[in-house]
Design a protein around this motif. Structure first.
Motif, PDB file in Angstrom:
ATOM      1  N   GLY A 306       0.860  -1.654   0.039  1.00  0.00           N
ATOM      2  CA  GLY A 306      -0.049   0.227  -0.256  1.00  0.00           C
ATOM      3  C   GLY A 306       0.744   1.505   0.431  1.00  0.00           C
ATOM      4  N   GLU A 307       1.992   1.425   1.181  1.00  0.00           N
ATOM      5  CA  GLU A 307       3.004   2.378   0.877  1.00  0.00           C
ATOM      6  C   GLU A 307       3.464   2.885  -0.013  1.00  0.00           C
ATOM      7  N   THR A 308       3.648   1.650  -1.039  1.00  0.00           N
ATOM      8  CA  THR A 308       4.909   1.706  -1.834  1.00  0.00           C
ATOM      9  C   THR A 308       3.816   2.174  -3.062  1.00  0.00           C
ATOM     10  N   PHE A 343      -1.202   2.776  10.013  1.00  0.00           N
ATOM     11  CA  PHE A 343      -1.111   4.455  10.264  1.00  0.00           C
ATOM     12  C   PHE A 343      -0.677   4.624   9.246  1.00  0.00           C
ATOM     13  N   ARG A 344       0.915   4.806   8.666  1.00  0.00           N
ATOM     14  CA  ARG A 344       1.147   5.703   7.589  1.00  0.00           C
ATOM     15  C   ARG A 344       0.454   5.527   6.126  1.00  0.00           C
ATOM     16  N   PHE A 345       0.215   4.279   5.735  1.00  0.00           N
ATOM     17  CA  PHE A 345      -0.762   4.564   4.373  1.00  0.00           C
ATOM     18  C   PHE A 345      -1.597   5.259   4.927  1.00  0.00           C
ATOM     19  N   TRP A 346      -2.733   5.082   5.284  1.00  0.00           N
ATOM     20  CA  TRP A 346      -3.646   6.201   5.798  1.00  0.00           C
ATOM     21  C   TRP A 346      -3.562   7.272   5.229  1.00  0.00           C
ATOM     22  N   TYR A 347      -2.321   7.686   6.113  1.00  0.00           N
ATOM     23  CA  TYR A 347      -2.109   9.435   5.325  1.00  0.00           C
ATOM     24  C   TYR A 347      -1.845   9.650   4.626  1.00  0.00           C
ATOM     25  N   LEU A 348      -1.130   8.852   3.926  1.00  0.00           N
ATOM     26  CA  LEU A 348      -0.561   8.704   2.115  1.00  0.00           C
ATOM     27  C   LEU A 348      -1.712   8.395   1.634  1.00  0.00           C
TER      28      LEU A 348
END
Length: 938
Positions: A306-308, A343-348
């Motif tokens: 997700g982040e990538t 958490f970081r994914f939801w922000y991105l």
């Protein structure tokens, strides 16, 4: 190992004895001496042969043989130049043979030998050691008995070559050797790993080592995602997720592989292979159930994807939505350590969804639904558990809630803050409407907390939801947790109250009734709410000043100290917003009773410690009030305030006369007087004679640093320009302080006087800046400089930092227009202390100064140059010769002296030569760290 310390030959038995002492002797001093001797031994020429003997003597204890292998690693990293080339090649063959001997273990010895060979391979040119990887494969890759050794070497090789910056090779050598060792061998390694992992009879242990090796090459960037995808290793890694033994390492490999595809345009083909396989893991996530380790691993894979690929989700919504839904399932899991991975994914993702909404992209609809579900999930996680938490568990959960609050802000960004706020309010309204006997306070407190977290996102012009919040909070059930949460919610929305001042009476009433003396948390929340209300609504609160003052007087003897400080600060904000004349009158009304309390305690014949603590608390409140007021009223103060200042100081002077030997009294009084000097400005000058006398006297009798601090602040504020009488008073106070500092240093090491030296040297610095003659023309001048030199040896960064600043400012002074008249006295003190300055600067530079001190050292030495042109080179040379050998070797000292070149020393030579010296010391420090690891891990 006394022979090592003395420089003689060291034998195997010496090392064995030292190792025995290190690990078996109960005497700490013996252990320390053995550790130091072993580290010294590793730097000697004899260590090569001794380490070889230790390593190859199989009947020795494992600790001894491991120490031999670790010594080889250390020597190759730092001392390879001790060996001629033919000996280096012989060393290579010895280590390879030793690796064969230890093929069956122990693993720790194998690892150290592989690390040593990797460091050697980087330093030997291709002409001397060609085809390193193929050669190692040929030697160890043909037998099942030695494959593990080969895989260990291939695992550590990329890590050492790419990450171990302690290996001393030039940039040119590194950029030539790295492709030969790694890049050109990537295909060979991949083929080898692909063959091994499918080999008949391969064990799970070997497969795990294969995956670790693959990960090492991936992380080093030497195996590309495209290369890996073309091998059987990719599908086999996904298959490994089904094995309990291989699951963790397979997760690591997949996360690293996904990360390596972050250049999306270059890796489209690989991404198209990965995404379907990642999506296919979703049933495994559901089946994992309560297996937290398996859920955590799968969550990492989904989140890494997700982040990538977060930029692709809106472009390919249908195809990629299952991954988002899988991450949502991870976010709903009961283990909060797993939840936070998402958490970081939801922000991105929120950034892209918000942008797509602004562009009216219909693809956002399913993602909005995801964030709606996420909002409800986070609110659920915010609920305090039913069971009682321990103190640490409660603190950890409270801390974690704030991270969850950040994810609520991401929901606000997608759904709109007002929508989210309304949902939280609806949860509370629904819970209250049910009036169920099973109603849990957590069902109301969690959405209340969410309102507080989302406060910064809410538009202050919002007039639908926020009024309903202000209406419902006073009607909450009388549970302490709800009272606490409600107060904190109100404190978050006081900026909205500023735009709706008609709400002030009800808000003020709710806050003031929150000072429940039986619950310190509620009182603290009420104090915070009062502070925010008064800051944000100060211009509307002037009519309530009398009410606020009366309230403060009623609770000032009952609340905790921090809560009273918050309220005192709050009322000060209201005063600061008043017109000048009204503000001055209000300030007098507010502060006189507090000062009166201090006066009452000075009149007690034998005040108790609680009495003195109460006086200290009142002074702290007064200091906080004056801190808020600052200088805003300075121009409006009437001349009569000079008398007020003198009267107030008289009370404090009496307190110091009676109780100045109490440390907390010294600290609180000094803090208050500092604020008062700023507030009263020139009107405080009549108090200075008594003040300087008292503070100098108190410092002489106690040695408390606060007294020095105020004398320094007085010089800073009044030293330039000062009349003859005041100049004399300030100078006399500085002399007395200096005499006491010198006396203290005769009996106490600088590191035990950090606070005193910090404040004293700050005083010296501001004197040089404001009134240099006060120090330079005084008999104390050499003592002040000598104190600074001693302070350079203090470990405290604050102390040696301010000492450096003072000396640099002093030495640079004669070169400024204002300092030309001070050339001779400064030059004279440099002649007396210059060598000591150089000695302390160089020693600090190569031992304990932080890297950011390098410019200060360079600047100070440069400032010395015009003051001692003929002597500086000799001072630096002599100082370098006295540096500890453990910090800088004799060889590096010679290089430093060569970099200085010849007398007379020019300013241009100073920085490069000091950089040479500092670089050498960094190398020694790195070696010391590695040697400590070596000895400590044996």
């Amino acid at each position: 190992m006394s022979s090592a310390a003395g420089g003689g030959a060291v034998g195997v038995q010496d090392v064995l004895n030292a190792l025995q002492q290190l690990y078996s002797d109960p005497n700490p001093s013996v252990k320390s001496a053995a550790n130091e001797a072993l580290q010294h031994f590793q730097k000697t020429q004899e260590a090569w042969s001794t380490a070889n003997a230790l390593l190859l003597t199989q009947d020795l204890p494992l600790e001894s043989r491991l120490f031999g292998a670790q010594t080889f690693r250390s020597k190759i990293t730092f001392d390879l130049q001790q060996l001629p080339l033919d000996a280096q090649l012989s060393l290579r063959d010895t280590l390879i043979d030793a690796l064969a001997i230890y093929a069956a273990g122990p693993r720790v010895v194998q690892t150290q030998l592989c690390l040593a060979l990797a460091a050697l391979a980087l330093q030997l040119p291709e002409s001397q050691w060609p085809n390193v990887v193929p050669g190692m494969i040929d030697r160890f890759g043909k037998s099942a008995d030695t494959v593990n050794v080969l895989l260990e070497f291939l695992s550590v090789l990329p890590e050492e070559v790419a990450q171990n910056h302690r290996i001393p090779v030039s940039n040119a050598t590194y950029h030539e050797r790295m492709p030969q060792l790694l890049t050109q061998q990537a295909t060979v390694v991949l083929e080898l790993l692909s063959m091994y992992i499918r080999a008949e009879g391969v064990t799970t242990s070997i497969q795990e080592t294969i995956f670790h090796c693959l990960r090492s090459w991936l992380k080093a960037g030497e195996v590309s995602a495209n290369q890996l995808a073309a091998t059987p290793l990719l599908p086999l890694t996904f298959e490994a997720l089904e094995s309990d033994a291989l699951f963790d390492v397979a997760v690591d490999v997949l996360c690293d592989l996904i990360h390596e595809t972050q250049e999306i345009d270059e890796n489209q083909a690989v991404i198209q292979v990965l995404l379907p396989r990642i999506q296919a893991l979703r049933p495994a996530l559901i089946q994992a159930g309560d297996d937290e380790d398996r859920v955590r691993g799968l969550c990492r894979i989904f989140v890494q994807a997700g982040e990538t690929y977060h930029t692709l989700f809106l472009q390919h919504a249908t195809e990629l939505l299952p991954i988002v839904q899988a991450i949502l399932e991870c976010a709903s899991y009961h283990d909060l350590d797993i939840v936070q991975i998402t958490f970081r994914f939801w922000y991105l993702l929120a950034t892209h969804v918000h942008k797509a909404e602004a562009e009216h992209n219909p693809a956002v609809v399913p993602f909005r639904e995801v964030y709606e579900q996420l909002f409800a999930i986070i609110i659920r996680h915010l609920h305090f558990p039913n069971e009682e938490l321990t103190g640490q568990e409660r603190d950890d959960f409270r801390s974690f809630r704030h991270y969850m609050g950040d994810t609520l802000k991401d929901c606000c960004y997608v759904l709109g803050a007002e929508v989210c706020l309304a949902r939280s309010l609806h949860m509370i309204e629904t819970a209250l409407a049910e009036e169920s006997p099973t109603l849990r306070w957590q069902d109301i407190e969690a959405p209340l907390f969410s309102m507080r977290s989302m406060g910064a996102q809410v538009d202050l012009r919002e007039n639908d939801v926020i009024p309903r919040i202000f209406a419902i909070i006073p009607r909450l059930p009388p549970h302490p947790r709800l009272r606490y949460a409600g107060l904190l919610v109100l404190s978050r929305y006081t900026e909205w109250v500023e735009q709706h001042p008609e709400r002030i009476p009800e808000v003020l009433t709710f806050i003031t009734t929150g000072f429940d003396r039986s619950d310190k948390d509620i009182s603290a929340a009420a104090a915070q709410a009062m502070n925010f209300l008064c800051q944000d609504c100060c211009e509307h609160l002037a009519p309530y000043f009398g009410q606020l003052l009366e309230f403060f007087q009623s609770i000032k003897d009952q609340l905790a100290v921090d809560d009273l400080l918050a309220i005192a600060e709050a009322i000060a904000h209201v005063i600061a917003a008043m017109p000048s004349a009204e503000a001055i009158d209000s300030l007098v009304q507010f502060t006189q009773p507090l000062l009166g309390n201090v006066h009452e305690i000075t009149l007690l014949p034998s005040p108790s410690k609680p009495d003195l603590m109460r006086a200290a608390d009142r002074m702290e409140q007064l200091a906080r009030i004056l801190q808020v007021i600052g200088v805003s009223l300075a121009s409006a103060l009437p001349e009569s305030c000079a008398a007020t200042c003198s009267t107030a100081y008289g009370i404090l002077d009496r307190l110091l006369e009676q109780h100045g030997n109490a440390y907390f009294i010294s600290e609180r009084t000094s803090a208050l007087i500092r604020r008062a000097l700023i507030f009263f400005g020139p009107r405080a000058e009549p108090t200075l004679p008594a003040l300087l006398e008292r503070f100098a006297s108190c410092f002489e009798s106690t040695g408390y640093s606060g007294y020095v601090w105020i004398i320094g602040k007085s010089i800073d504020q009044f030293g330039h320009p000062a009349g003859a009488q005041l100049h004399s008073l300030l100078a006399r106070a500085l002399e007395r302080v200096t005499a006491k500092v010198v006396q203290l240093l005769h009996a106490t090491p600088p590191d035990q006087l950090s606070d005193v030296l910090d404040d004293y040297l700050h005083t010296c610095l501001v004197t040089v800046q404001a009134a240099p003659g006060m120090l330079i023309n005084a008999p104390i001048f050499p003592h002040a400089v000598q104190t600074a030199v001693l302070a350079l040896g203090a470990v405290s960064p604050a102390v040696h930092g301010i000492a450096s600043d003072f000396l640099r400012a002093l030495f640079e002074l004669p070169g400024t227009p204002a300092g030309a008249g001070y050339l001779e006295p400064v030059r004279q003190v440099v002649a007396e202390q210059g060598f000591a300055v150089c000695q302390a600067m160089l020693r600090g530079l190569v031992t304990f100064f932080p890297p950011e001190n390098m410019p200060v050292v360079v600047g100070t030495i440069k400032a010395l140059q015009p003051l001692a042109q003929d002597a500086l080179l000799a001072w630096l040379a002599a100082a370098a010769e006295q540096l500890p050998p453990s910090a800088v070797s004799q060889e590096d000292t010679v290089k430093f002296l060569q970099a200085l070149q010849s007398a007379p020393l020019s300013p241009e030579q100073i920085k490069p030569s000091l950089v040479v010296l500092y670089g050498a010391s960094r190398k020694s420090r790195e070696r010391a760290r590695l040697d400590n690891e070596v000895v400590g891990n044996t």
